[in-house]
Scaffold this motif. Structure first.
Motif, short mmCIF file in Angstrom:
data_model
loop_
_atom_site.label_atom_id
_atom_site.label_comp_id
_atom_site.label_asym_id
_atom_site.label_seq_id
_atom_site.Cartn_x
_atom_site.Cartn_y
_atom_site.Cartn_z
N VAL A 37 0.85 -1.27 -0.12
CA VAL A 37 0.04 0.14 -0.07
C VAL A 37 0.88 1.32 0.03
O VAL A 37 0.31 2.09 -0.89
CB VAL A 37 -0.85 0.03 1.17
N SER A 38 1.95 1.24 0.86
CA SER A 38 2.95 2.60 0.96
C SER A 38 3.41 2.65 -0.42
O SER A 38 3.51 3.96 -1.00
CB SER A 38 3.80 2.19 1.90
N TYR A 39 3.62 1.53 -1.28
CA TYR A 39 4.57 1.67 -2.54
C TYR A 39 3.27 2.25 -3.44
O TYR A 39 3.78 3.31 -4.21
CB TYR A 39 4.72 0.23 -3.11
N LYS A 40 2.26 1.71 -3.63
CA LYS A 40 1.19 2.40 -4.30
C LYS A 40 0.70 3.92 -4.11
O LYS A 40 0.37 4.54 -4.96
CB LYS A 40 -0.15 1.77 -4.34
N ILE A 41 0.84 4.30 -2.94
CA ILE A 41 0.63 5.53 -2.52
C ILE A 41 1.84 6.44 -3.02
O ILE A 41 1.58 7.50 -3.59
CB ILE A 41 0.59 5.94 -1.04
N TYR A 79 -9.39 -0.96 2.18
CA TYR A 79 -9.43 0.29 2.30
C TYR A 79 -9.60 1.21 3.64
O TYR A 79 -9.52 0.54 4.78
CB TYR A 79 -11.14 0.33 1.53
N PHE A 80 -9.90 2.44 3.26
CA PHE A 80 -9.54 3.41 4.37
C PHE A 80 -10.83 4.25 4.65
O PHE A 80 -11.64 4.24 3.76
CB PHE A 80 -8.51 4.20 4.40
N GLU A 81 -11.04 4.96 5.67
CA GLU A 81 -12.33 5.77 5.88
C GLU A 81 -12.23 7.03 5.03
O GLU A 81 -10.81 7.32 4.81
CB GLU A 81 -12.47 6.12 7.37
N LEU A 82 -13.09 7.65 4.52
CA LEU A 82 -13.21 8.78 4.23
C LEU A 82 -12.32 9.85 4.81
O LEU A 82 -12.79 10.02 6.07
CB LEU A 82 -14.52 9.20 3.88
N PHE A 114 -11.49 12.62 -2.87
CA PHE A 114 -10.77 11.25 -3.34
C PHE A 114 -11.78 10.20 -3.23
O PHE A 114 -11.80 9.31 -4.10
CB PHE A 114 -9.66 10.92 -2.83
N GLY A 115 -12.74 10.34 -2.25
CA GLY A 115 -13.57 9.24 -1.92
C GLY A 115 -13.02 8.32 -1.08
O GLY A 115 -11.94 8.60 -0.28
N VAL A 116 -13.44 7.04 -0.89
CA VAL A 116 -12.74 5.91 -0.12
C VAL A 116 -11.74 5.29 -0.64
O VAL A 116 -11.68 4.85 -1.80
CB VAL A 116 -13.84 4.93 0.11
N PRO A 117 -10.40 5.74 -0.28
CA PRO A 117 -9.15 5.01 -0.66
C PRO A 117 -9.32 3.38 -0.66
O PRO A 117 -9.30 2.81 0.28
CB PRO A 117 -8.01 5.79 -0.05
#
Length: 237
Positions: free
Chosen positions: A152-156, A187-190, A198-201
């Motif tokens: 996830v850190s890489y995709k960010i 997924y993460f909270e809004l 951005f919506g829900v990541p």
């Protein structure tokens, strides 16, 4: 139970009933869509009805609790503008006696801007009724939290401009997720790691990329999904 039996994955024979409830009360409108799950008769496997009833009750309760809470909030604010509450659902994984479904909940103000947007997940082992956790998806001994955190850190990092500056990702054991045929979607909270627009990541952890770490019960791809052999008809001579 050997989930590589039949040389592959097997579909759960479960009926998914579509439910919809809609109503307008002044400026307040809601449209709730949610599923209910039932056994078919005369199948190779029937889920304990109590397990299915618990799932059905939980999903329905979550949808109406969301709506009722916002209705109370709206009435207390004495607004005279349109306000809409919606729910929709997807059954995202339904194989090997595993059920994964998500309920999307949203509230829109009069300008059609999402004031609330959240996802509830339901990842259930239909054999036991237990909630499936991230650790269950990986083989024993795998440091799954490190794998997911780094991915996830890489995709960010690839799209840093979409997220808050210097956002730090630390995946907990109770990280929200749902399953799909091709991977785990965490997924993460809004507004948790990115601006609200951005919506829900969401981030998909692909099974194919990490297949050596994945419990085979969860990795169902087209080539290993079981289908009964077709019997050839005998020709009358």
């Amino acid at each position: 139970m050997n989930f590589r039996g039949y040389d592959g994955c097997i579909y759960n024979l479960i009926h998914v009933k579509f439910n919809e409830d809609m109503k307008r009360d002044g400026f307040f409108y809601y449209n709730l869509q949610y599923p209910s799950f039932y056994n078919f008769n005369n199948t190779y496997f029937n889920v304990n009805p109590n397990v299915l009833n618990n799932i059905n009750d939980t999903i329905k309760s979550d949808a109406y609790t969301f709506k009722d809470g916002l209705l109370e909030e709206y009435n207390e604010s004495s607004q005279n503008t349109n306000y809409t509450v919606r729910s929709s659902y997807n059954v995202t994984f339904n194989k090997n006696h595993i059920l994964s479904s998500k309920l999307s909940l949203m509230a829109l103000d009069g300008t059609s801007i999402a004031e609330y947007s959240q996802i509830n997940n339901y990842n259930i082992d239909l054999l036991t009724g237990d909630t499936i956790l991230l650790k269950d998806i990986f083989n024993h001994g795998v440091d799954y939290m490190k794998i997911i955190t780094e991915y996830v850190s890489y995709k960010i990092f690839q799209n840093k401009e979409w997220y808050y500056k210097d956002v730090f990702i630390d995946i907990p054991q109770d990280q929200a997720f749902y399953l799909t045929d091709s991977g785990i979607v965490v997924y993460f909270e809004l507004a948790q790691i990115a601006p609200i627009e951005f919506g829900v990541p969401k981030f998909k952890i692909p099974f194919e990329k990490f297949k050596s770490y994945i419990n085979p019960r969860f990795y169902c791809y087209a080539q290993n999904i079981y289908s009964p052999p077709v019997r050839k008809k005998k020709l009358n001579k």
